[in-house]
Design an enzyme around this catalytic site. Structure first.
Site, short mmCIF file in Angstrom:
data_model
loop_
_atom_site.label_atom_id
_atom_site.label_comp_id
_atom_site.label_asym_id
_atom_site.label_seq_id
_atom_site.Cartn_x
_atom_site.Cartn_y
_atom_site.Cartn_z
N GLY A 59 -13.70 -3.82 0.29
CA GLY A 59 -15.09 -3.39 0.42
C GLY A 59 -15.51 -2.36 -0.61
N GLY A 112 -10.23 -9.45 -1.40
CA GLY A 112 -9.13 -10.11 -0.70
C GLY A 112 -8.78 -11.50 -1.20
N LYS A 155 -20.46 -17.87 0.14
CA LYS A 155 -21.89 -17.68 0.41
C LYS A 155 -22.59 -16.74 -0.56
CE LYS A 155 -21.55 -18.62 5.37
NZ LYS A 155 -21.85 -18.11 6.73
N ARG A 163 0.82 -1.21 0.00
CA ARG A 163 0.00 0.00 0.00
C ARG A 163 0.86 1.26 0.00
NH1 ARG A 163 -5.03 -1.81 4.02
NH2 ARG A 163 -6.22 -2.85 2.38
#
Length: 392
Positions: A373, A350, A193, A36
């Site tokens: 996100g 991720g 999921k 990063r």
């Protein structure tokens, strides 16, 4: 898109408030992965080259609105200095006069914005204080753009604002993948999921031509169609939702690609004894852990017929060989097509980044987002406050 970049701003002699993501992993006081940090260097260097002085704003960890010495950005400063190749002036809470006194070519870092509860509250008082410290605002933290915080959204409305180089690259890549893509478009959505990716699936069936569903999610869709998936991970309570998504896709003209054959095993462990069976022939005592070779061939064929690929999530239990086979093969095919100039490939999330790096294919993708996100919310079609605030 109407957001500005560094190229649109007059930075000479200006203090440039620069929101960055340097929320890096640390161990024993040392940064263990400076990815990063490396990604923000082009922005810092371009600001300096244009005669500006970058004043970095960032968060680190989750201090919950209170100062915490273990989450001080002072700990990250040495790694920043090493990567940038010059000293960085650290401030806990500067006044404007402190920053004005910085010499030409200086770089500053302000303490963790989340040490104040006003940051996550997006309090006008904090946004005004931050704005008083700069002449121009530059957001280079796409990974925090889904948060309406004082340092990502509030301050952007109070100063001339632009996207940094990393933010610019993220937005350009995502616009190419979903905003105005070259068609046909294929999306890969994998993972455990369905319930965590309902909004994503609901948006994509209206935006892409082919939707590949993999991982545990595929088991849920197979089960919803009355197929016995044995002891596989599946959300049987999501049957109605899965059927509804399939019907929505049919009406929208989006082809859903589910595995035609699967790799099954009795044990969830590395190098477990396994076999390939048709998707509707999973033994009652076995688990589906990967897509089979026929399914993989169909996925690769979909890539070859496409011009744009957007990828989120693995096709199987990629952490455990040999159940990484389908993910690796599909990723390598996407990488080859990208190298050949036949495919624009954008990936993020991720598990996705880890899977593509494991396959060795990641370096050849057009763009890989590390935003997590924010990347998912963009794919879901949501407005990101940190991006919206940059738009004039």
């Amino acid at each position: 898109m109407s957001w500005k970049t560094l190229d649109d701003m007059d930075l000479a002699g200006k203090l440039v408030l620069t929101r960055v993501d340097i929320n890096v992993p640390m161990e024993n006081g040392r940064v263990t992965d400076d990815t990063r940090i490396q990604r923000i260097l082009p922005t810092l260097r371009d600001i300096l080259a244009a005669g500006g002085r970058p004043v970095m704003l960032a968060h680190f960890g989750r201090p919950k609105g209170k100062p915490n010495p273990d989450m001080s950005l002072r700990l990250v400063a040495p790694a920043l200095e090493a990567a940038l190749g010059q000293p960085i002036t650290f401030f806990e809470k500067p006044a404007r006069a402190d920053l004005d006194a910085l010499p030409e070519g200086a770089v500053a870092l302000i303490e963790n914005t989340r040490f104040s509860p006003q940051e996550t509250e997006n309090a006008p008082e904090m946004a005004a204080f931050l704005a008083s410290l700069g002449d121009v605002y530059c957001n280079d933290a796409f990974s925090a753009a889904h948060r309406a915080h004082a340092s990502t959204e509030g301050v952007a409305k109070l100063l001339p604002s632009c996207a940094g180089r990393l933010m610019q690259a993220e937005l350009s890549a995502l616009e190419a993948a979903l905003g105005a893509p070259k068609r046909p478009v294929t999306a890969v959505v994998g993972g455990a999921k369905v319930s965590t990716k309902l909004e994503l699936l609901g948006n994509l069936v209206h935006r892409v031509d082919t939707l590949v569903i993999g991982g545990g999610m595929a088991n849920t869709f197979l089960a919803a169609q009355g197929i016995d998936v044995g002891k596989s991970l599946a959300e049987h309570e999501m049957t109605d939702t899965a059927i509804q998504i399939l019907e929505t896709a049919r009406v929208a003209g989006c082809r859903i690609l589910l595995p035609s054959d699967v790799v099954v095993a009795r044990a969830f462990e590395a190098h477990a004894e396994c076999e390939v069976v048709p998707a509707d022939a999973c033994p009652a005592d076995a688990m589906i852990l990967d897509a089979g070779p026929d399914a993989t061939a169909q996925i690769v064929a979909a890539f070859e017929a496409s011009k744009t690929l957007i990828w989120n999530g693995p096709l199987g239990a990629f952490e455990i060989p040999p159940f990484d086979t389908a993910t690796n093969a599909a990723a390598q095919a996407a990488a080859r097509l990208t190298r050949e100039g036949r495919l624009i490939s954008v990936a993020g999330g991720g598990d996705t980044v880890a899977a593509l790096n494991t396959s060795g294919a990641g370096t050849d993708f057009t763009y890989i987002s590390t935003a997590g996100g924010a990347f998912l919310e963009w794919m879901e079609g949501k407005t990101l406050p940190g991006v919206a605030a940059l738009q004039g």
